[in-house]
Design a protein around this motif. Structure first.
Motif, mmCIF file in Angstrom:
data_model
loop_
_atom_site.group_PDB
_atom_site.id
_atom_site.type_symbol
_atom_site.label_atom_id
_atom_site.label_comp_id
_atom_site.label_asym_id
_atom_site.label_seq_id
_atom_site.Cartn_x
_atom_site.Cartn_y
_atom_site.Cartn_z
ATOM 1 N N ALA A 1 -3.668 -1.628 4.270
ATOM 2 C CA ALA A 1 -4.707 -2.385 4.988
ATOM 3 C C ALA A 1 -5.458 -1.466 5.951
ATOM 4 O O ALA A 1 -6.677 -1.591 6.113
ATOM 5 N N ALA A 2 -4.743 -0.534 6.569
ATOM 6 C CA ALA A 2 -5.379 0.404 7.500
ATOM 7 C C ALA A 2 -6.380 1.313 6.786
ATOM 8 O O ALA A 2 -7.277 1.870 7.418
ATOM 9 N N LYS A 3 -6.258 1.425 5.475
ATOM 10 C CA LYS A 3 -7.197 2.236 4.685
ATOM 11 C C LYS A 3 -8.370 1.398 4.177
ATOM 12 O O LYS A 3 -9.171 1.887 3.387
ATOM 13 N N GLY A 4 -8.434 0.128 4.617
ATOM 14 C CA GLY A 4 -9.564 -0.721 4.267
ATOM 15 C C GLY A 4 -9.400 -1.570 3.024
ATOM 16 O O GLY A 4 -10.349 -2.213 2.584
ATOM 17 N N VAL A 5 -8.216 -1.600 2.456
ATOM 18 C CA VAL A 5 -7.974 -2.415 1.265
ATOM 19 C C VAL A 5 -7.589 -3.826 1.703
ATOM 20 O O VAL A 5 -6.734 -4.004 2.568
ATOM 21 N N ARG A 6 -8.246 -4.812 1.091
ATOM 22 C CA ARG A 6 -7.916 -6.207 1.399
ATOM 23 C C ARG A 6 -6.607 -6.604 0.732
ATOM 24 O O ARG A 6 -6.335 -6.219 -0.411
ATOM 25 N N LEU A 7 -5.815 -7.374 1.447
ATOM 26 C CA LEU A 7 -4.550 -7.893 0.940
ATOM 27 C C LEU A 7 -4.745 -9.357 0.562
ATOM 28 O O LEU A 7 -5.419 -10.102 1.283
ATOM 29 N N LEU A 8 -4.169 -9.769 -0.546
ATOM 30 C CA LEU A 8 -4.212 -11.184 -0.917
ATOM 31 C C LEU A 8 -3.139 -11.971 -0.197
ATOM 32 O O LEU A 8 -3.220 -13.193 -0.115
ATOM 33 N N ASP A 9 -2.128 -11.279 0.317
ATOM 34 C CA ASP A 9 -1.048 -11.910 1.072
ATOM 35 C C ASP A 9 -1.078 -11.389 2.499
ATOM 36 O O ASP A 9 -1.216 -10.190 2.719
ATOM 37 N N SER A 10 -0.927 -12.284 3.463
ATOM 38 C CA SER A 10 -0.891 -11.852 4.864
ATOM 39 C C SER A 10 0.504 -11.407 5.285
ATOM 40 O O SER A 10 0.659 -10.711 6.279
ATOM 41 N N ALA A 11 1.501 -11.805 4.514
ATOM 42 C CA ALA A 11 2.888 -11.419 4.781
ATOM 43 C C ALA A 11 3.615 -11.348 3.438
ATOM 44 O O ALA A 11 3.189 -11.990 2.473
ATOM 45 N N PRO A 12 4.698 -10.585 3.372
ATOM 46 C CA PRO A 12 5.462 -10.537 2.124
ATOM 47 C C PRO A 12 5.966 -11.929 1.755
ATOM 48 O O PRO A 12 6.226 -12.759 2.617
ATOM 49 N N ARG A 13 6.079 -12.160 0.438
ATOM 50 C CA ARG A 13 6.620 -13.433 -0.029
ATOM 51 C C ARG A 13 7.696 -13.187 -1.070
ATOM 52 O O ARG A 13 7.884 -12.063 -1.524
ATOM 53 N N HIS A 14 8.371 -14.253 -1.451
ATOM 54 C CA HIS A 14 9.479 -14.176 -2.408
ATOM 55 C C HIS A 14 8.966 -13.817 -3.793
ATOM 56 O O HIS A 14 8.002 -14.389 -4.279
ATOM 57 N N GLY A 15 9.622 -12.851 -4.422
ATOM 58 C CA GLY A 15 9.289 -12.452 -5.782
ATOM 59 C C GLY A 15 10.498 -12.560 -6.698
ATOM 60 O O GLY A 15 11.562 -13.047 -6.313
#
Length: 137
Positions: free
Chosen positions: A95-109
């Protein structure tokens, strides 16, 4: 940052049919089957080698993300997942490199992992998943 290719996710209409295809054609072993209500899929993980897998995904409904993918693009590669040591730390670094995340926090996989997705438009058009396996938690 990236430790390995964890898995390649493949969207399909019929999970059992694709399990049979990949099991027989490539002699892959099914290591787990799960229903992930949050993501709207039935899935199976087939071991390729070591900690690398093919993940077969059948949508639970046509309006799930995988259902929409199938309607638009048909069966095939849905995403590529990379193994990481710490999914939250990797999310922050990316995210610090400017890439958007689809998740705001880790989730169960799958298989007890923690996961997060990156926006495909920021990663060359490829839906990218970060995976911290349960044994690295």
């Amino acid at each position: 940052m990236l430790l390995r290719i964890d898995h390649v996710g493949i969207a399909c209409h019929d999970l059992e049919e694709k399990i049979k295809l990949f099991s027989e054609l490539f002699e892959l072993e099914v290591v787990t089957r799960e229903v992930n209500e949050e993501q709207g899929v039935k899935e199976a993980m087939l071991r390729v080698a070591g900690d690398s897998y093919i993940q077969l995904l059948e949508p639970l409904s046509p309006d799930s993300p995988v259902g929409k993918f199938l309607a638009k693009r048909g069966e095939g590669v849905h995403h590529v997942a990379f193994g990481v040591g710490d999914v939250k730390l990797t999310m922050d670094e990316i995210a610090a490199k400017g890439v958007r995340l689809l998740d705001s926090a880790p989730r169960h996989g799958t298989m007890g992992s923690s996961i997060a997705f990156l926006h495909p438009k920021d990663v060359g058009g490829m839906l990218t998943e970060l995976v911290q396996s349960a044994k690295h938690k």
